[in-house]
Design a protein around this motif. Structure first.
Motif, short mmCIF file in Angstrom:
data_model
loop_
_atom_site.label_atom_id
_atom_site.label_comp_id
_atom_site.label_asym_id
_atom_site.label_seq_id
_atom_site.Cartn_x
_atom_site.Cartn_y
_atom_site.Cartn_z
N GLN A 30 0.84 -1.19 0.00
CA GLN A 30 0.00 0.00 0.00
C GLN A 30 0.87 1.23 0.00
N ALA A 31 0.76 1.99 -1.07
CA ALA A 31 1.49 3.25 -1.20
C ALA A 31 0.63 4.37 -0.62
N PRO A 32 1.25 5.47 -0.22
CA PRO A 32 0.48 6.60 0.35
C PRO A 32 -0.62 7.07 -0.61
N GLY A 33 -1.82 7.18 -0.09
CA GLY A 33 -2.93 7.67 -0.89
C GLY A 33 -3.51 6.68 -1.85
N GLN A 79 -4.88 2.44 -2.69
CA GLN A 79 -5.44 1.23 -2.09
C GLN A 79 -4.38 0.14 -2.01
N ARG A 80 -4.60 -0.75 -1.06
CA ARG A 80 -3.72 -1.90 -0.93
C ARG A 80 -3.87 -2.77 -2.18
N GLU A 81 -2.75 -3.25 -2.71
CA GLU A 81 -2.79 -4.05 -3.92
C GLU A 81 -2.00 -5.34 -3.76
N LEU A 82 -2.41 -6.32 -4.51
CA LEU A 82 -1.75 -7.61 -4.50
C LEU A 82 -0.40 -7.51 -5.21
N VAL A 83 0.62 -8.12 -4.62
CA VAL A 83 1.93 -8.20 -5.25
C VAL A 83 2.17 -9.62 -5.79
N ALA A 84 1.99 -10.61 -4.91
CA ALA A 84 2.23 -12.00 -5.32
C ALA A 84 1.56 -12.93 -4.32
N THR A 85 1.18 -14.11 -4.80
CA THR A 85 0.62 -15.13 -3.92
C THR A 85 1.23 -16.48 -4.23
N ILE A 86 1.19 -17.35 -3.22
CA ILE A 86 1.60 -18.73 -3.40
C ILE A 86 0.55 -19.60 -2.72
N ASN A 87 0.05 -20.63 -3.43
CA ASN A 87 -0.93 -21.49 -2.80
C ASN A 87 -0.25 -22.68 -2.13
N ILE A 88 -1.04 -23.45 -1.45
CA ILE A 88 -0.49 -24.57 -0.70
C ILE A 88 0.26 -25.53 -1.62
N GLY A 89 -0.22 -25.65 -2.84
CA GLY A 89 0.42 -26.53 -3.80
C GLY A 89 1.70 -25.99 -4.42
N GLY A 147 3.28 -5.07 8.64
CA GLY A 147 3.75 -4.23 7.54
C GLY A 147 5.21 -3.84 7.72
N THR A 148 5.89 -3.71 6.59
CA THR A 148 7.28 -3.26 6.60
C THR A 148 7.47 -2.25 5.47
N GLN A 149 8.11 -1.14 5.79
CA GLN A 149 8.25 -0.04 4.83
C GLN A 149 9.38 -0.32 3.85
N VAL A 150 9.07 -0.15 2.59
CA VAL A 150 10.07 -0.21 1.52
C VAL A 150 10.08 1.13 0.82
N THR A 151 11.24 1.78 0.79
CA THR A 151 11.37 3.08 0.15
C THR A 151 12.47 3.00 -0.89
N VAL A 152 12.13 3.36 -2.11
CA VAL A 152 13.08 3.31 -3.22
C VAL A 152 13.33 4.74 -3.69
N SER A 153 14.55 5.18 -3.58
CA SER A 153 14.89 6.55 -3.98
C SER A 153 15.37 6.57 -5.43
N SER A 154 15.10 7.69 -6.08
CA SER A 154 15.47 7.80 -7.50
C SER A 154 16.86 8.39 -7.65
N VAL A 211 4.25 0.36 1.92
CA VAL A 211 4.30 -0.56 3.05
C VAL A 211 3.88 -1.93 2.52
N TYR A 212 4.70 -2.93 2.77
CA TYR A 212 4.44 -4.28 2.30
C TYR A 212 3.91 -5.14 3.44
N TYR A 213 2.85 -5.88 3.11
CA TYR A 213 2.18 -6.71 4.11
C TYR A 213 2.15 -8.17 3.66
N CYS A 214 2.31 -9.03 4.61
CA CYS A 214 2.12 -10.45 4.42
C CYS A 214 0.69 -10.80 4.85
N HIS A 215 0.06 -11.73 4.16
CA HIS A 215 -1.34 -12.05 4.45
C HIS A 215 -1.58 -13.54 4.23
N ALA A 216 -2.32 -14.12 5.16
CA ALA A 216 -2.80 -15.48 4.96
C ALA A 216 -4.13 -15.37 4.23
N GLU A 217 -4.15 -15.82 2.99
CA GLU A 217 -5.30 -15.60 2.12
C GLU A 217 -6.60 -16.12 2.73
#
Length: 113
Positions: free
Chosen positions: A39-42, A44-54, A106-113, A92-98
């Motif tokens: 979730q970036a400032p301003g 909505q939270r968005e999906l980055v990647a998922t892994i299923n049980i398989g 959440g953990t903040q990731v900041t990438v500077s240009s 801010v990156y979040y881990c989630h149990a689907e």
């Protein structure tokens, strides 16, 4: 106690790399698909990647070819290796149990240009 604990965020220059970790309690890790969201400032939270049980992994188009999700079942941990980072990956990156109520703090990731 059921919980998700993330680590590994930080500040990095564009083009750099970071690896995020999400340690899950056994009751969560063993029975759920897992996902990384951001979730970036301003925005909505968005999906980055998922892994299923398989073990099937899906990525958002915006991170394909740059991010790699993996897991270590012996440690109950999922990882997100992020390469070729861009300023637009800042969030801010979040881990989630689907399909559960369980989210990491959440953990903040900041990438500077």
């Amino acid at each position: 106690q059921e919980q998700l604990v993330e680590s590994g965020g930080g500040l990095v220059q564009a083009g750099g790399s970071l690896r995020l970790s999400c340690a899950a309690s056994a009751s969560i890790f063993s029975f759920n698909d897992m996902g990384w969201y951001r979730q970036a400032p301003g925005k909505q939270r968005e999906l980055v990647a998922t892994i299923n049980i398989g073990g099937t992994i899906n990525y958002a188009d915006s991170v394909k070819g740059r991010f790699t999700l993996s897991r270590d079942t012996s440690k109950g941990t999922v990882y997100l290796q992020m390469n070729s980072l861009k300023p637009e990956d800042t969030a801010v990156y979040y881990c989630h149990a689907e399909r559960t109520i369980f989210w990491g703090q959440g953990t903040q990731v900041t990438v500077s240009s």
